[in-house]
Write a protein that holds these residues in place. Sequence first.
Motif, PDB file in Angstrom:
ATOM      1  N   LEU A 253       0.895  -1.342   0.128  1.00  0.00           N
ATOM      2  CA  LEU A 253       0.322   0.724   0.015  1.00  0.00           C
ATOM      3  C   LEU A 253       1.256   1.430  -0.193  1.00  0.00           C
ATOM      4  O   LEU A 253       1.482   2.220   1.086  1.00  0.00           O
ATOM      5  CB  LEU A 253      -0.917   0.407   0.941  1.00  0.00           C
ATOM      6  CG  LEU A 253      -2.227   1.227   1.198  1.00  0.00           C
ATOM      7  CD1 LEU A 253      -2.931   2.010  -0.246  1.00  0.00           C
ATOM      8  CD2 LEU A 253      -2.774   1.320   2.704  1.00  0.00           C
ATOM      9  N   LEU A 254       0.843   1.950  -1.185  1.00  0.00           N
ATOM     10  CA  LEU A 254       1.848   3.144  -1.249  1.00  0.00           C
ATOM     11  C   LEU A 254       1.315   4.596  -1.233  1.00  0.00           C
ATOM     12  O   LEU A 254       0.637   4.339  -2.612  1.00  0.00           O
ATOM     13  CB  LEU A 254       3.305   2.409  -2.594  1.00  0.00           C
ATOM     14  CG  LEU A 254       3.892   3.749  -2.815  1.00  0.00           C
ATOM     15  CD1 LEU A 254       4.263   4.311  -1.687  1.00  0.00           C
ATOM     16  CD2 LEU A 254       4.471   3.879  -4.618  1.00  0.00           C
ATOM     17  N   ARG A 255       0.865   5.358   0.007  1.00  0.00           N
ATOM     18  CA  ARG A 255       0.523   6.414  -0.845  1.00  0.00           C
ATOM     19  C   ARG A 255       0.844   7.054  -0.895  1.00  0.00           C
ATOM     20  O   ARG A 255       1.863   8.185   0.131  1.00  0.00           O
ATOM     21  CB  ARG A 255      -0.813   6.784   0.982  1.00  0.00           C
ATOM     22  CG  ARG A 255      -0.808   5.050   1.003  1.00  0.00           C
ATOM     23  CD  ARG A 255      -2.171   5.161   2.321  1.00  0.00           C
ATOM     24  NE  ARG A 255      -1.846   5.326   3.453  1.00  0.00           N
ATOM     25  CZ  ARG A 255      -2.102   6.035   4.823  1.00  0.00           C
ATOM     26  NH1 ARG A 255      -3.338   5.559   5.348  1.00  0.00           N
ATOM     27  NH2 ARG A 255      -1.698   6.329   5.627  1.00  0.00           N
ATOM     28  N   LEU A 256       1.021   7.939  -1.890  1.00  0.00           N
ATOM     29  CA  LEU A 256       1.627   9.518  -2.212  1.00  0.00           C
ATOM     30  C   LEU A 256       0.546  10.486  -1.715  1.00  0.00           C
ATOM     31  O   LEU A 256      -0.991  10.449  -2.326  1.00  0.00           O
ATOM     32  CB  LEU A 256       1.451   9.161  -3.989  1.00  0.00           C
ATOM     33  CG  LEU A 256       2.235   9.904  -4.809  1.00  0.00           C
ATOM     34  CD1 LEU A 256       3.579  10.663  -3.862  1.00  0.00           C
ATOM     35  CD2 LEU A 256       2.309  10.990  -5.746  1.00  0.00           C
ATOM     36  N   GLN A 257       1.128  11.138  -0.923  1.00  0.00           N
ATOM     37  CA  GLN A 257       0.154  12.195  -0.242  1.00  0.00           C
ATOM     38  C   GLN A 257       0.458  13.700  -0.373  1.00  0.00           C
ATOM     39  O   GLN A 257       1.385  14.288  -0.364  1.00  0.00           O
ATOM     40  CB  GLN A 257       0.672  12.068   1.310  1.00  0.00           C
ATOM     41  CG  GLN A 257       0.308  10.974   1.706  1.00  0.00           C
ATOM     42  CD  GLN A 257      -1.132  10.516   3.088  1.00  0.00           C
ATOM     43  OE1 GLN A 257      -1.358  11.174   2.110  1.00  0.00           O
ATOM     44  NE2 GLN A 257      -1.053   9.164   3.216  1.00  0.00           N
ATOM     45  N   ALA A 258      -0.153  14.372  -1.393  1.00  0.00           N
ATOM     46  CA  ALA A 258       0.371  15.334  -2.110  1.00  0.00           C
ATOM     47  C   ALA A 258       0.479  16.395  -1.023  1.00  0.00           C
ATOM     48  O   ALA A 258      -0.666  16.864  -0.150  1.00  0.00           O
ATOM     49  CB  ALA A 258      -1.121  15.662  -2.943  1.00  0.00           C
ATOM     50  N   GLY A 259       0.880  17.277  -1.872  1.00  0.00           N
ATOM     51  CA  GLY A 259       1.722  18.838  -1.023  1.00  0.00           C
ATOM     52  C   GLY A 259       2.276  18.689   0.622  1.00  0.00           C
ATOM     53  O   GLY A 259       3.108  19.270   0.824  1.00  0.00           O
ATOM     54  N   TYR A 260       2.742  17.207   1.011  1.00  0.00           N
ATOM     55  CA  TYR A 260       3.335  17.162   1.667  1.00  0.00           C
ATOM     56  C   TYR A 260       5.862  17.380   1.813  1.00  0.00           C
ATOM     57  O   TYR A 260       5.560  16.360   0.610  1.00  0.00           O
ATOM     58  CB  TYR A 260       2.969  15.787   2.518  1.00  0.00           C
ATOM     59  CG  TYR A 260       1.744  15.521   3.751  1.00  0.00           C
ATOM     60  CD1 TYR A 260       2.115  16.431   4.561  1.00  0.00           C
ATOM     61  CD2 TYR A 260       0.486  15.866   3.054  1.00  0.00           C
ATOM     62  CE1 TYR A 260       0.376  16.572   5.236  1.00  0.00           C
ATOM     63  CE2 TYR A 260      -0.479  15.938   3.326  1.00  0.00           C
ATOM     64  CZ  TYR A 260      -0.203  16.558   4.612  1.00  0.00           C
ATOM     65  OH  TYR A 260      -1.724  16.693   5.429  1.00  0.00           O
ATOM     66  N   ASP A 261       5.566  16.942   2.002  1.00  0.00           N
ATOM     67  CA  ASP A 261       7.680  16.722   2.366  1.00  0.00           C
ATOM     68  C   ASP A 261       7.900  15.629   2.850  1.00  0.00           C
ATOM     69  O   ASP A 261       7.606  14.761   3.670  1.00  0.00           O
ATOM     70  CB  ASP A 261       7.840  18.768   2.606  1.00  0.00           C
ATOM     71  CG  ASP A 261       8.219  18.787   4.244  1.00  0.00           C
ATOM     72  OD1 ASP A 261       7.579  17.827   5.244  1.00  0.00           O
ATOM     73  OD2 ASP A 261       8.094  20.145   4.625  1.00  0.00           O
ATOM     74  N   HIS A 262       9.534  16.008   3.153  1.00  0.00           N
ATOM     75  CA  HIS A 262      10.031  15.018   3.900  1.00  0.00           C
ATOM     76  C   HIS A 262       9.812  14.989   5.513  1.00  0.00           C
ATOM     77  O   HIS A 262      11.020  14.282   6.263  1.00  0.00           O
ATOM     78  CB  HIS A 262      11.064  14.851   2.835  1.00  0.00           C
ATOM     79  CG  HIS A 262      12.321  13.233   3.310  1.00  0.00           C
ATOM     80  ND1 HIS A 262      11.929  12.873   3.020  1.00  0.00           N
ATOM     81  CD2 HIS A 262      13.495  13.788   3.986  1.00  0.00           C
ATOM     82  CE1 HIS A 262      12.636  11.635   3.169  1.00  0.00           C
ATOM     83  NE2 HIS A 262      13.928  12.127   3.503  1.00  0.00           N
ATOM     84  N   SER A 263       9.769  16.435   6.271  1.00  0.00           N
ATOM     85  CA  SER A 263       9.274  16.127   7.509  1.00  0.00           C
ATOM     86  C   SER A 263       8.654  15.229   8.440  1.00  0.00           C
ATOM     87  O   SER A 263       7.881  14.675   8.152  1.00  0.00           O
ATOM     88  CB  SER A 263       9.766  17.883   8.347  1.00  0.00           C
ATOM     89  OG  SER A 263       7.528  18.085   7.558  1.00  0.00           O
TER      90      SER A 263
END
Length: 285
Positions: A253-263
């Motif tokens: 389950l790979l979820r690409l979370q729009a707008g989020y960075d690496h923090s």
Amino acid sequence: MDTKPTEIGSSKMFGGYNKRYKHFSPTLGCSMNFHVYFPPSPSASHKFPVLYWLSGLTCTDENFIIKSGAQRVASSEGIALIAPDTSPRGLNVEGEADSWDFGVGAGFYVNAKQEKWKNWRMYDYVVKELPKLLSDNFPQLETSKASISGHSMGGHGALTIYLKNLDKYKSVSAFAPIVNPINCAWGQKAFTNYLGGSKSDWEEYDATSLIAKFHDLSATILIDQGGDDKFLHDQLLPHKFEEACRSANVPLLLRLQAGYDHSYYFISTFIDDHIRHHAQALRLP
């Protein structure tokens, strides 16, 4: 030198306690710190399953404990959180602190093969020494029921350690993991220095290479990746891992979370889902 853990800090949180310990590590040849979050206990004899969290480049055992907010759901789900450091410290090896992506704070969870870096054995520390230390010294921890998670370099560590030790962990998850280190600059720099020039040695610590060896893995791997992560396309390469999982018929389950960075702003937003993902697996017989 005392290999038994000594408590050096304690803070109450969500009914439980964040406790920091130090001990001498024979594996790494230096003194190491780690954190445990103990949830509130229903009885004196109660044992908690454990979730190991492996942190990323430049981090210590403190970042996750201070910034993630994971304790809220860990408290309600009754899971102990274990946060080790990211490398040996205080050895004063020449060049160990010359860059932020190698040496101190950048152990990459491998067992180094190069003589200069022989103390960099974070794989054995996480997989062997720390679980035994916890089992021997904390009767309230049920170390035989364990899961593993992590961020960035620690996500790489969690995935590779899980895949190489399916008998030891019930589940795995990661935030923005370095899933294909043999094909990115961070991984190539670390692996060249720690492991030498053998590509087969590198592949032993590359989740995308390792997944090809596993067919029909039953437990779903959970990965969250920020869409605005500046490292997404040149260092993290989640699509490579996704392709490898599809080929090996491994549930991901790979979820690409729009707008989020690496923090940790990103991590703290979705950490509850990860704790529950592991709680579900840890409840299984």
